[in-house]
Scaffold this motif. Sequence first.
Motif, PDB file in Angstrom:
ATOM      1  N   ARG A 101       0.818  -1.204   0.000  1.00 26.74           N
ATOM      2  CA  ARG A 101       0.000   0.000   0.000  1.00 26.74           C
ATOM      3  C   ARG A 101       0.858   1.263   0.000  1.00 26.74           C
ATOM      4  NH1 ARG A 101      -3.881  -1.067  -2.493  1.00 26.74           N
ATOM      5  NH2 ARG A 101      -4.864   0.859  -1.773  1.00 26.74           N
ATOM      6  N   ALA A 102       0.348   2.278  -0.701  1.00 21.75           N
ATOM      7  CA  ALA A 102       1.087   3.532  -0.845  1.00 21.75           C
ATOM      8  C   ALA A 102       0.112   4.704  -0.822  1.00 21.75           C
ATOM      9  CB  ALA A 102       1.887   3.528  -2.150  1.00 21.75           C
ATOM     10  N   LEU A 103       0.670   5.869  -0.548  1.00 20.20           N
ATOM     11  CA  LEU A 103      -0.121   7.097  -0.494  1.00 20.20           C
ATOM     12  C   LEU A 103       0.621   8.187  -1.257  1.00 20.20           C
ATOM     13  CD1 LEU A 103      -2.473   8.842   0.844  1.00 20.20           C
ATOM     14  CD2 LEU A 103      -0.767   9.414   2.597  1.00 20.20           C
ATOM     15  N   LEU A 104      -0.036   8.780  -2.224  1.00 15.24           N
ATOM     16  CA  LEU A 104       0.482   9.955  -2.913  1.00 15.24           C
ATOM     17  C   LEU A 104      -0.179  11.176  -2.299  1.00 15.24           C
ATOM     18  CD1 LEU A 104       1.964  11.442  -5.273  1.00 15.24           C
ATOM     19  CD2 LEU A 104      -0.089  11.010  -6.652  1.00 15.24           C
ATOM     20  N   ALA A 105       0.624  12.061  -1.708  1.00 19.80           N
ATOM     21  CA  ALA A 105       0.106  13.267  -1.051  1.00 19.80           C
ATOM     22  C   ALA A 105       0.581  14.486  -1.832  1.00 19.80           C
ATOM     23  CB  ALA A 105       0.586  13.336   0.390  1.00 19.80           C
ATOM     24  N   GLU A 106      -0.369  15.235  -2.392  1.00 23.85           N
ATOM     25  CA  GLU A 106      -0.046  16.408  -3.201  1.00 23.85           C
ATOM     26  C   GLU A 106      -0.554  17.674  -2.509  1.00 23.85           C
ATOM     27  OE1 GLU A 106      -0.346  15.319  -7.734  1.00 23.85           O
ATOM     28  OE2 GLU A 106      -2.060  14.408  -6.691  1.00 23.85           O
ATOM     29  N   ASN A 107       0.244  18.747  -2.635  1.00 25.91           N
ATOM     30  CA  ASN A 107      -0.122  20.044  -2.041  1.00 25.91           C
ATOM     31  C   ASN A 107      -0.489  19.904  -0.566  1.00 25.91           C
ATOM     32  OD1 ASN A 107       0.189  21.684  -4.399  1.00 25.91           O
ATOM     33  ND2 ASN A 107      -1.776  20.941  -5.160  1.00 25.91           N
ATOM     34  N   VAL A 108       0.332  19.187   0.155  1.00 26.52           N
ATOM     35  CA  VAL A 108       0.059  18.923   1.571  1.00 26.52           C
ATOM     36  C   VAL A 108      -0.049  20.230   2.349  1.00 26.52           C
ATOM     37  CG1 VAL A 108       0.938  17.844   3.673  1.00 26.52           C
ATOM     38  CG2 VAL A 108       1.223  16.701   1.472  1.00 26.52           C
ATOM     39  N   GLY A 109      -1.066  20.315   3.197  1.00 26.33           N
ATOM     40  CA  GLY A 109      -1.238  21.479   4.051  1.00 26.33           C
ATOM     41  C   GLY A 109      -1.857  22.678   3.365  1.00 26.33           C
ATOM     42  N   ARG A 110      -2.339  22.511   2.139  1.00 31.90           N
ATOM     43  CA  ARG A 110      -2.942  23.614   1.395  1.00 31.90           C
ATOM     44  C   ARG A 110      -4.419  23.319   1.121  1.00 31.90           C
ATOM     45  NH1 ARG A 110       1.384  26.664  -1.012  1.00 31.90           N
ATOM     46  NH2 ARG A 110       3.383  25.715  -0.427  1.00 31.90           N
ATOM     47  N   ALA A 111      -5.123  24.332   0.651  1.00 35.27           N
ATOM     48  CA  ALA A 111      -6.552  24.171   0.414  1.00 35.27           C
ATOM     49  C   ALA A 111      -6.846  23.124  -0.660  1.00 35.27           C
ATOM     50  CB  ALA A 111      -7.165  25.516   0.013  1.00 35.27           C
ATOM     51  N   ASP A 112      -5.926  22.973  -1.626  1.00 40.72           N
ATOM     52  CA  ASP A 112      -6.123  22.020  -2.710  1.00 40.72           C
ATOM     53  C   ASP A 112      -5.372  20.708  -2.475  1.00 40.72           C
ATOM     54  OD1 ASP A 112      -3.662  23.206  -2.968  1.00 40.72           O
ATOM     55  OD2 ASP A 112      -3.784  23.519  -5.135  1.00 40.72           O
ATOM     56  N   GLN A 113      -5.132  20.387  -1.221  1.00 42.58           N
ATOM     57  CA  GLN A 113      -4.476  19.126  -0.864  1.00 42.58           C
ATOM     58  C   GLN A 113      -5.242  17.943  -1.462  1.00 42.58           C
ATOM     59  OE1 GLN A 113      -3.079  18.182   3.330  1.00 42.58           O
ATOM     60  NE2 GLN A 113      -4.987  17.027   3.282  1.00 42.58           N
ATOM     61  N   ARG A 114      -4.478  16.961  -1.947  1.00 44.83           N
ATOM     62  CA  ARG A 114      -5.114  15.753  -2.487  1.00 44.83           C
ATOM     63  C   ARG A 114      -4.335  14.530  -2.032  1.00 44.83           C
ATOM     64  NH1 ARG A 114      -6.032  14.834  -8.878  1.00 44.83           N
ATOM     65  NH2 ARG A 114      -3.749  14.801  -8.819  1.00 44.83           N
ATOM     66  N   LEU A 115      -5.037  13.542  -1.499  1.00 43.40           N
ATOM     67  CA  LEU A 115      -4.445  12.293  -1.047  1.00 43.40           C
ATOM     68  C   LEU A 115      -4.991  11.160  -1.904  1.00 43.40           C
ATOM     69  CD1 LEU A 115      -4.854  12.730   2.827  1.00 43.40           C
ATOM     70  CD2 LEU A 115      -2.905  13.420   1.405  1.00 43.40           C
ATOM     71  N   THR A 116      -4.085  10.373  -2.480  1.00 39.84           N
ATOM     72  CA  THR A 116      -4.485   9.256  -3.338  1.00 39.84           C
ATOM     73  C   THR A 116      -3.890   7.977  -2.790  1.00 39.84           C
ATOM     74  OG1 THR A 116      -4.489  10.713  -5.284  1.00 39.84           O
ATOM     75  CG2 THR A 116      -4.460   8.332  -5.681  1.00 39.84           C
ATOM     76  N   ARG A 117      -4.739   7.045  -2.380  1.00 42.92           N
ATOM     77  CA  ARG A 117      -4.292   5.754  -1.872  1.00 42.92           C
ATOM     78  C   ARG A 117      -4.296   4.729  -3.001  1.00 42.92           C
ATOM     79  NH1 ARG A 117      -6.802   8.266   2.405  1.00 42.92           N
ATOM     80  NH2 ARG A 117      -5.912   7.930   4.479  1.00 42.92           N
ATOM     81  N   ASN A 118      -3.252   3.902  -3.038  1.00 43.36           N
ATOM     82  CA  ASN A 118      -3.136   2.907  -4.085  1.00 43.36           C
ATOM     83  C   ASN A 118      -2.073   1.913  -3.654  1.00 43.36           C
ATOM     84  OD1 ASN A 118      -3.210   1.582  -6.649  1.00 43.36           O
ATOM     85  ND2 ASN A 118      -3.670   3.538  -7.650  1.00 43.36           N
ATOM     86  N   SER A 119      -1.707   1.015  -4.514  1.00 39.79           N
ATOM     87  CA  SER A 119      -0.542   0.160  -4.302  1.00 39.79           C
ATOM     88  C   SER A 119       0.659   0.820  -4.960  1.00 39.79           C
ATOM     89  CB  SER A 119      -0.779  -1.220  -4.920  1.00 39.79           C
ATOM     90  OG  SER A 119      -0.910  -1.089  -6.334  1.00 39.79           O
ATOM     91  N   ILE A 120       1.871   0.331  -4.666  1.00 40.07           N
ATOM     92  CA  ILE A 120       3.031   0.924  -5.337  1.00 40.07           C
ATOM     93  C   ILE A 120       2.946   0.689  -6.841  1.00 40.07           C
ATOM     94  CG2 ILE A 120       4.549   0.842  -3.316  1.00 40.07           C
ATOM     95  CD1 ILE A 120       5.916  -1.609  -4.611  1.00 40.07           C
ATOM     96  N   ALA A 121       2.444  -0.470  -7.242  1.00 39.89           N
ATOM     97  CA  ALA A 121       2.301  -0.748  -8.675  1.00 39.89           C
ATOM     98  C   ALA A 121       1.243   0.150  -9.302  1.00 39.89           C
ATOM     99  CB  ALA A 121       1.952  -2.218  -8.891  1.00 39.89           C
TER     100      ALA A 121
END
Length: 240
Positions: A194-214
């Motif tokens: 399992r993996a998590l891609l965290a974009e724009n952390v701490g900002r209004a447009d923060q986005r968290l995407t959960r997936n596998s590494i593959a």
Amino acid sequence: MTGFVSFVGAGPGDPELLTLKALARLEAADVVLFDDLASGPILDRVRPGTTLVNVGKRAGRQSPSQAEVNRQLMDHAAKGGRVVRLKSGDSGIFGRLEEEIEALRIAGIGFEIIPGVSSASAAAAAAGIPLTRRALSRRVQFITGHGATGALPNDLNMAALADSEATTVVFMPKRTFPELAARLVAAGLPPQTRALLAENVGRADQRLTRNSIAGLADALAGGVGSAPALILYGPILEEA
């Protein structure tokens, strides 16, 4: 009279995550040299009349060289003022802090380091998970997704990075993660980890995407966008 430099960790972008000491230095500064990722609402905490200098470096954009950043830092400090060097996250984690410190030491200019909230900690908090867990993930490791050339570093310790009992955080990962994921799988890490891609952390447009590494590798191979990001993977995400 020579000035003094405060290296201030701005955290991931949310001004409410500034430490009290960081806020005090920003409010007292005569000059603030800031990174792109340490701007926005953070700079609203600077008092009127403070000189603001953008010295941020972003991949794929024309940016000042590190030598130019060092020169500006020394030039402003030489004028005798209170200089803040504002860096995103915690400046001691992949922030090229050592190069700027060395330049000040050579010039005989005093400095202090004020730590900030790392984007790794902020991403985990936003996802509602810890970075460690007893008997599941006893170790945390931070790596950068690209070296000086922009490519994935060749000297990564793949045995450590493929450790299924560690939490790994990859800074600046998006362009090279497909290659890293392939190397992780080749080193024995299950592709369904399992993996998590965290974009724009701490900002209004923060986005968290959960997936596998593959799965993340496949998604990023199709395009990465320009949002600053990091990737966490490991057993701690199995519980998320």
